[in-house]
Design an enzyme around this catalytic site. Structure first.
Site, PDB file in Angstrom:
ATOM      1  N   ARG A  19       0.738  -1.252  -0.008  1.00 52.61           N
ATOM      2  CA  ARG A  19       0.123  -0.037  -0.108  1.00 52.61           C
ATOM      3  C   ARG A  19       0.772   1.215  -0.185  1.00 52.61           C
ATOM      4  O   ARG A  19       1.931   1.254   0.568  1.00 52.61           O
ATOM      5  CB  ARG A  19      -0.960  -0.019   1.216  1.00 52.61           C
ATOM      6  N   GLY A  38       1.172   5.998  10.256  1.00 55.09           N
ATOM      7  CA  GLY A  38       1.473   4.303  10.689  1.00 55.09           C
ATOM      8  C   GLY A  38       2.937   4.392  10.893  1.00 55.09           C
ATOM      9  O   GLY A  38       4.012   5.176  10.739  1.00 55.09           O
ATOM     10  N   ARG A 288      -7.528  -5.661  15.779  1.00 56.10           N
ATOM     11  CA  ARG A 288      -8.058  -5.803  14.462  1.00 56.10           C
ATOM     12  C   ARG A 288      -8.842  -7.040  14.550  1.00 56.10           C
ATOM     13  O   ARG A 288      -8.522  -7.987  15.094  1.00 56.10           O
ATOM     14  CB  ARG A 288      -7.175  -5.926  13.362  1.00 56.10           C
ATOM     15  N   ASP A 513      45.544 -28.244  -1.528  1.00 59.14           N
ATOM     16  CA  ASP A 513      44.306 -29.064  -1.254  1.00 59.14           C
ATOM     17  C   ASP A 513      44.663 -30.189  -2.538  1.00 59.14           C
ATOM     18  O   ASP A 513      45.208 -29.886  -3.593  1.00 59.14           O
ATOM     19  CB  ASP A 513      43.116 -28.317  -1.591  1.00 59.14           C
TER      20      ASP A 513
END
Length: 745
Positions: A19, A38, A288, A513
């Site tokens: 939103r 908010g 809510r 290695d």
């Protein structure tokens, strides 16, 4: 001038959320933005302002991309901006939005993540719409993004977006925050395989992925391993060419806003009104309308309180406010009807003409009234059955400037991890709720204050502004980690530099290695044999320098291969060492026997379940090989499960290390590794040239343990602690040959 240049090269912050946080209102052909108040908007605004060392420019407007309910025609040609923000609306066709937002997001992801799998609806049309909508958000972003911009994607509606951005804009920084609970793997795996893979890979397109709690982080990391095969080290996921940091950032609130509201005359008036019109004890809750909020369970707990403690009848008012949400949907209408009936029954059973036990309102509350109720109540009763964080409890604590009141909080809310001084309850246990209410009513004021002070201090220190800063600090730190591990492929100039250093030195030590470095990686490990050219070259180097073959292989294999070579050999990742010329193997003194019996059955069971996989028993390690498995994808999945099981099964006191190697899962003792073995050699000699080459995750220990002056080389393009890279195993011979070519015998 330098500062100006710096400013120009710093990008903007782009927020992408479902939103837009604005109401877009037209008046006289003009469009105005009215900003919501908010938490996310406040948090994002806190990032604006003149901040030094920010991940993005703090003086440029924040770009916000989000869905708009206004039509394209209504907003055509309008500039949607205010002082801080510029809004970029995304237009989603109604039928797509229905299947995307109501369908995939709210009928599938929401119930699954909140542990209501029976309410989850699986529909192919949902996922198709979800992909379409995420593409529409990307298309809008694609129009406005510039080099240097930082993108912060919000929540479960946009889980595919980070990877879409990553693929087209690999250099831009991307953050992702998941605002709801991330479910355990048992629930997450209910998603069809392609959907769950798309979700995990989508989220992992971000550089930093945030959740509210450590539990959600662990659940996500497990899903990332089992779904897409990505392991992690201390919450860093190495995606081979970049790193993703996964961490918890508990979202918070604007503490000062609620704290200061206590003295607001409108709040004071609402508080006094509540105290005058209600009974001597006030319980308050606000939610809510949603099944995750545990509203009916709360009512049952209050009902049990009235049954168990009749002495409190006529002395308590429970003010329960439910904010309307999704009430056009049948399931939510049914929920509201159940709540209405339960409230009616409790009021009828216990109330009388002078006393209503529950004052129930189905409406939104203005801010001053909300804070008035927070500060008038003796108890805040917050009982979600599952909640990502829950900010109501934090708002309640922040508003209590008087340091009074008791918070009763569900252990299923993410906030319970931070607010341990609350009375923590199981929302499904009626008696637990009833007893907590009684305990809250009986709690002396000094204890209320002690608990409230501790919670208030924590929330004031880690408020919503600290949350956003924490997130972007991690993003900046990740950049530094990238810098440390960035791939620097050796150029001719770089190789020449190493050659000159080699020539100029007199006491050299070289670590090699074996598999993937001296010998190619092949499906059957027994057939990984060193070429004659490489063998001859190693022999030549070993005549004048200290050479160490350092491998995960067992000693018999290495002994056989390097028989009569003047080299030191380290086998099984540092457990066994054979010094040059001794012919005798020494077991690392840190090694302890008798650990394999508990691990072997697990590995063997996985080998039985996976055709072609087999368990190799070494003297000091157990290895589960799956390079030869019939079905590669199936074997990779089994390997991830085995890794997860071993990491969770192995107790710390066993001192075992689980290694996620190249098509092999290995378990060995932790007291030693290639790093400890290599370091011991370097420390015992006065070397003026140190070189180490390797290709596997086990070689990272060696790269990290060697001195900073060493030449460390990783084969391939995986991120590594090695300072340099060469592209393939075939190039090792050419590199070494060139390096030593000009040095005489």
């Amino acid at each position: 001038m330098e500062n100006l240049k710096q400013e120009e090269s710093t990008g903007r912050l782009i927020i992408v959320a479902y939103r837009l946080p604005f109401k877009i209102i037209r008046e006289d052909d003009q469009v105005q933005l009215f900003q919501n108040s908010g938490g996310l908007v406040s948090a994002v605004l806190s990032l604006v302002g003149d901040k030094v060392g920010s991940a993005f420019s703090s003086t440029k407007k924040i770009q916000w991309i989000g869905f708009s309910e206004n039509s394209r025609e209504e907003l055509e040609g309008q500039s949607l901006a205010n002082e801080q923000f510029e809004a970029h609306p995304v237009f989603i066709p109604e039928d797509v939005n229905e299947n995307y937002y109501e369908g995939f997001c709210n009928n599938l992801i929401w119930p699954l993540c909140h542990y209501f799998p029976s309410l989850a609806l699986f529909d192919d049309a949902y996922f198709d719409a979800y992909k379409t909508a995420n593409q529409l958000f990307f298309d809008k972003l694609d129009e406005i993004i510039r080099p240097g911009d930082v993108v912060w994607v919000q929540d479960y509606q946009l889980m595919l977006l980070p990877n879409m951005i990553r693929e087209k804009y690999p250099v831009n920084k991307v953050g992702f925050f998941f605002h709801i609970p991330f479910p355990s793997f048992e629930l997450f795996r209910m998603l069809p395989v392609p959907w769950r893979k798309a979700v995990i890979d989508g989220i992992l397109g971000a550089d930093v992925v945030g959740f509210h709690t450590n539990d959600y982080v662990e659940y996500f990391l497990k899903a990332a391993r089992l779904v897409s095969g990505h392991g992690n080290k201390l919450h860093y996921i190495n995606m081979s060419n970049r790193i993703v940091k996964v961490d918890s950032f508990p979202i918070s609130i604007d503490f000062d806003k609620f704290d200061n509201a206590y003295d607001d005359p409108k709040v004071e008036s609402a508080r006094n009104e509540a105290r005058q019109s209600l009974k001597e004890k006030i319980i308050f809750s606000v939610d809510r309308l949603d099944y995750s909020k545990g509203i009916r369970h709360r009512l049952y707990g209050y009902q049990r309180f009235l049954e168990t403690y009749p002495e409190w009848h006529e002395k308590v008012s429970f003010v329960m406010v439910v904010v309307p949400s999704r009430d056009t949907i049948e399931q939510y209408q049914q929920m509201k009807s159940d709540i209405d009936q339960t409230v009616g029954k409790i009021n009828a059973d216990f109330g009388n003409i002078y006393w209503q036990p529950i004052i129930y309102q189905y409406r939104s509350m203005p801010y001053h009234e909300l804070v008035g109720m927070y500060t008038a109540s003796d108890v805040a009763l917050i009982t979600p059955v599952r909640d990502g964080m829950n900010l109501v409890c934090k708002e309640y604590v922040a508003s209590r400037k008087d340091r009074k009141g008791v918070l009763i909080l569900s252990e299923m809310a993410g906030a319970a991890a931070e607010l341990g001084e609350a009375l923590i309850i199981n929302p499904l246990d009626r008696q637990d709720i009833a007893d907590a209410i009684k305990q809250a009513f009986d709690m002396p004021e000094e204890e209320q204050t002690k608990r409230m002070d501790a919670m208030r201090e924590r929330i004031s220190e880690y408020d919503v502004f600290a949350w956003t800063n924490d997130f972007f600090t991690q993003m900046t730190m990740l950049e530094q980690e990238h810098e440390r591990l960035r791939q620097v492929f050796l150029t001719n100039k770089g190789i020449d530099g190493i050659r000159r250093a080699y020539e100029a030195s007199s006491n050299r030590i070289l670590f090699f290695d074996y598999d993937g470095t001296l010998a190619p990686i092949v499906p059957d490990p027994a057939k990984a044999i060193i070429s004659e050219d490489v063998k001859k070259l190693i022999l030549e180097i070993a005549k004048r320098d200290t050479v160490i073959i350092i491998s995960g292989r067992d000693r018999y294999f290495l002994d056989n291969l390097f028989v009569d070579f003047p080299v030191h050999i380290i086998a099984e990742h540092g457990a066994l060492i054979k010094s040059k010329g001794t012919g005798k193997w020494e077991l690392n003194e840190s090694y302890e026997e008798n650990w394999k019996e508990s691990i072997r059955p697990i590995m063997e069971l996985y080998a039985k379940r996976c055709p072609g996989a087999f368990v190799e028993e070494k003297e000091t390690a157990l290895a589960w090989h799956y390079r030869t498995a019939d079905d590669k994808e199936y074997a990779t999945r089994r390997a991830q499960e085995l890794l997860w099981q071993l990491k969770n099964y192995i107790q710390p006191e066993l001192n075992l290390q689980v290694i996620d190697g190249n098509k092999v899962v290995e378990v060995k003792k932790t007291a030693f590794n290639k790093g400890t073995a290599a370091r011991a050699f370097v420390e015992n000699g006065d070397y003026d040239f140190v070189l180490a080459i390797g290709d596997d995750t086990t070689d990272e220990d060696m790269f990290e343990a060697l001195p900073d002056t060493s030449y460390t080389i990783k084969i391939g393009d995986d991120l590594s602690a090695a300072r340099n890279h060469i592209r393939s195993q075939e190039e090792v011979f050419h590199f070494l040959n060139f390096m030593v070519s000009s040095v005489g015998e």
